[in-house]
Enzyme design. Structure first.
Site, PDB file in Angstrom:
ATOM      1  N   HIS A 284      -7.250   2.998  -7.462  1.00  0.00           N
ATOM      2  CA  HIS A 284      -6.402   3.653  -7.885  1.00  0.00           C
ATOM      3  C   HIS A 284      -4.874   3.055  -8.592  1.00  0.00           C
ATOM      4  O   HIS A 284      -5.412   1.657  -8.885  1.00  0.00           O
ATOM      5  CB  HIS A 284      -5.549   4.084  -6.490  1.00  0.00           C
TER       6      HIS A 284
ATOM      7  N   LYS B  40      -0.321   3.380  -6.055  1.00  0.00           N
ATOM      8  CA  LYS B  40      -0.138   3.968  -4.325  1.00  0.00           C
ATOM      9  C   LYS B  40       0.141   2.693  -3.544  1.00  0.00           C
ATOM     10  O   LYS B  40      -0.655   1.932  -3.531  1.00  0.00           O
ATOM     11  CB  LYS B  40      -2.429   4.402  -4.766  1.00  0.00           C
TER      12      LYS B  40
END
Length: 209
Positions: free
Chosen positions: A123, A127
């Site tokens: 990600h 995040k």
């Protein structure tokens, strides 16, 4: 529907707000620092952070508004209890991309024949939770407590692969979210199904398919 969208200026919110309006919904954005006044909305949607999301969802439920939540890393237990107490729907999905749901389903089927597996999830560096909600949900479906490897780097959106190893072979099941537009159909589906769900917590887009 009249919708309160928490995180409307965030990476997901900036994509989701115009898509919801294009689908005919009346969207009221609620950003960081704004007062949480969502009374009268048909539903609240949260794509924010674990800390902010918990406060947003609690406030919405206390004001009598059902919630669709895409924020991961939340402690859902107290929020589920509050939703059940108020007779409201709380829907949470670790991932709103339909392809990601299919990836998890295919991985669950493969695990019956190739039980040795590990998960790699990748990600964007913004995040905050690791492992991701999708990776934890996948691990639960696979069983056997598979290892999860988390990568956080700029340039990524949301990606996951499940590697199954066997004698002389490797099976890889992978899903790549290349744009946050991938979340829009799942959110629209959740809103469509919201009136049919029972009070309390429902988890997973697969429950709606």
């Amino acid at each position: 529907m009249r919708l309160a969208l928490f995180g409307d200026r965030g990476k997901v919110g900036r994509v989701l707000a115009p898509a919801l309006e294009a689908a005919g919904h009346d969207v009221h954005g609620v950003g960081r620092g704004d007062s949480i006044d969502v009374g009268g909305a048909d539903a609240a949607i949260d794509f924010t952070t674990p800390d902010g999301g918990a406060a947003n969802v609690r406030a919405s439920l206390e004001q009598g508004v059902p919630c669709v939540v895409g924020t991961t890393g939340l402690d859902l237990g107290p929020l589920a209890a509050l939703a059940a107490e108020r007779g409201l729907v709380l829907f949470h999905a670790p991932n709103f991309a339909l392809g990601a749901v299919l990836m998890m389903r295919f991985a669950q089927e493969a695990a019956a024949y190739m039980p040795r597996a590990e998960i790699i999830e990748l990600h964007n560096e913004a995040k905050r939770d690791a492992p991701s909600g999708t990776a934890k949900a996948t691990a639960s479906l696979l069983g056997g407590n598979p290892a999860i490897h988390s990568v956080r780097l700029p340039g990524l959106v949301a990606h996951q692969e499940v590697l199954f190893g066997g004698d002389g072979q490797l099976l890889t099941i992978r899903h790549d979210t290349l744009s946050r537009k991938a979340f829009v159909p799942g959110v629209l589906l959740a809103l469509e199904k919201l009136p049919e769900l029972p009070p309390g917590l429902t988890v997973g887009l697969d429950r709606l398919l």
